[in-house]
Design a protein around this motif. Structure first.
Motif, PDB file in Angstrom:
ATOM      1  N   ASN A 169       0.832  -1.215   0.000  1.00  0.00           N
ATOM      2  CA  ASN A 169       0.000   0.000   0.000  1.00  0.00           C
ATOM      3  C   ASN A 169       0.864   1.262   0.000  1.00  0.00           C
ATOM      4  O   ASN A 169       0.452   2.295  -0.545  1.00  0.00           O
ATOM      5  N   GLN A 170       2.058   1.148   0.590  1.00  0.00           N
ATOM      6  CA  GLN A 170       2.957   2.305   0.586  1.00  0.00           C
ATOM      7  C   GLN A 170       3.462   2.592  -0.830  1.00  0.00           C
ATOM      8  O   GLN A 170       3.477   3.744  -1.283  1.00  0.00           O
ATOM      9  N   ALA A 173       0.801   4.045  -2.909  1.00  0.00           N
ATOM     10  CA  ALA A 173       0.616   5.480  -2.627  1.00  0.00           C
ATOM     11  C   ALA A 173       1.657   6.307  -3.380  1.00  0.00           C
ATOM     12  O   ALA A 173       1.337   7.364  -3.947  1.00  0.00           O
ATOM     13  N   ARG A 268      -2.134   5.435   1.569  1.00  0.00           N
ATOM     14  CA  ARG A 268      -1.791   4.121   2.138  1.00  0.00           C
ATOM     15  C   ARG A 268      -2.901   3.615   3.058  1.00  0.00           C
ATOM     16  O   ARG A 268      -3.318   2.453   2.981  1.00  0.00           O
TER      17      ARG A 268
END
Ligand SMILES: NC(=O)c1ccc[n+]([C@@H]2O[C@H](COP(=O)([O-])OP(=O)(O)OC[C@H]3O[C@@H](n4cnc5c(N)ncnc54)[C@H](OP(=O)(O)O)[C@@H]3O)[C@@H](O)[C@H]2O)c1
Length: 278
Positions: A169-170, A173, A268
């Motif tokens: 998810n980082q 982002a 995120r």
């Protein structure tokens, strides 16, 4: 576009959904020499995609041998799609998912027969071959399966395997959402120019060209001399000059860094919520 002779294409590619993102991936693959006769797209609208590409609106009774599946619809549609698609998938049906916030464990549970499942997180400039695609898989996926996916992703731009899925998810982002943040920056630069008196159309042209030239320059400087964007920023700023005064505003209390950290963290967090089904 000259086809890349060394490209290794799947025998058949089945795209579930072909909107903004999967459409850009397919467009680049076709530009690089993928035979459109090897591509089937399932999309509810039935809208044509490209010459020679088969578009269907419902699932076939079987997939052609050697089919690689690309999941390119919205994440919330995974349950319906998997219910119809999983019975068609075999151990040797590789699945690539570009769904944000949909974990590999979730995909494995929904497609229990498939051995090779890879999460891919592309961004929109893949259509130009200048994208970034983050990749993640687990040990169940074979080395050949990994290599085949990497070969397919390679003409899209930079491909980065992520060792730890908890960072997915980082990276989504940063690079998946990143183009939107850059577009917002370019728009704000133009509007700020207008706010200090430059005619709007001229400010828009100048802001976009400044972003484009600077991004190209930063990429070259990094590749050739290892110079980072931070070093380049200092090179623009003559001591006691105009740029330094402007940078002082962006740098005060780490204002820009804090803003971007908050921006990435919010994106995120949304990915993590989506993974929880929210
Ligand atoms: N946009 C980005 O920058 C980006 C970046 C990385 C990853 N992603 C991921 O890419 C995926 C698609 O995003 P997008 O921006 O491309 O969305 P989009 O433009 O809305 O495209 C969605 C596609 O899914 C199709 N579709 C709708 N309902 C379906 C169903 N029930 N079964 C199968 N296909 C269906 C649509 O068909 P029609 O064409 O017929 O309407 C359309 O082709 C998302 O999972 C997102 O997380 C997006």
């Amino acid at each position: 576009m000259t086809p890349i002779p060394s490209m290794r294409w799947p025998d058949h590619l089945f795209l579930i959904g072909c909107g903004n993102m999967a459409g850009q991936m397919l467009s680049r693959w076709l530009d690089c020499g993928l035979d459109p006769a090897r591509v089937t797209v399932l999309r509810p609208s039935g809208r044509p995609v490209a010459d020679g590409v088969t578009v269907i609106t419902d699932y076939p009774s079987a997939l052609p041998a050697g089919t690689t599946v690309l999941l390119g619809m919205k994440p919330y549609q995974i349950a319906d799609v998997a219910a119809a698609l999983a019975p068609l998938c075999r151990a040797d049906t590789p699945i690539i998912s570009i769904l944000a916030g949909t974990t590999l464990a979730d995909l494995r549970a929904r497609f229990p027969a498939a051995r090779d499942i890879v999460r891919a997180m592309p961004n929109l400039p893949v259509g130009l071959g200048e994208g970034v695609t983050a990749l993640f898989t687990d040990a169940t996926t074979g080395q050949t399966g990994k290599a085949d996916v990497e070969a397919l992703i390679q003409p899209l731009g930079l491909a980065e395997w992520i060792a730890d899925e908890s960072l997915f998810n980082q990276v989504t982002a940063l690079s998946g959402c990143g183009p939107a943040f850059l577009f917002r920056f370019a728009d704000a630069l133009a509007r700020a120019g207008e706010a200090i008196g430059i005619p709007a159309d001229q400010a828009a042209r100048m802001a976009l060209a400044t972003v484009q030239g600077s991004a190209n320059m930063a990429a070259r400087a990094s590749a050739h001399a290892g110079d980072s964007p931070a070093i380049l920023a200092d090179r623009v700023a003559s001591p006691g000059g105009m740029t330094r005064q402007g940078l002082n505003v962006l740098d005060a209390d780490d204002r820009l860094l804090t803003l971007l950290t908050d921006t990435l963290a919010a994106a995120r967090d949304r990915g993590e919520a989506m993974a929880r089904g929210e």
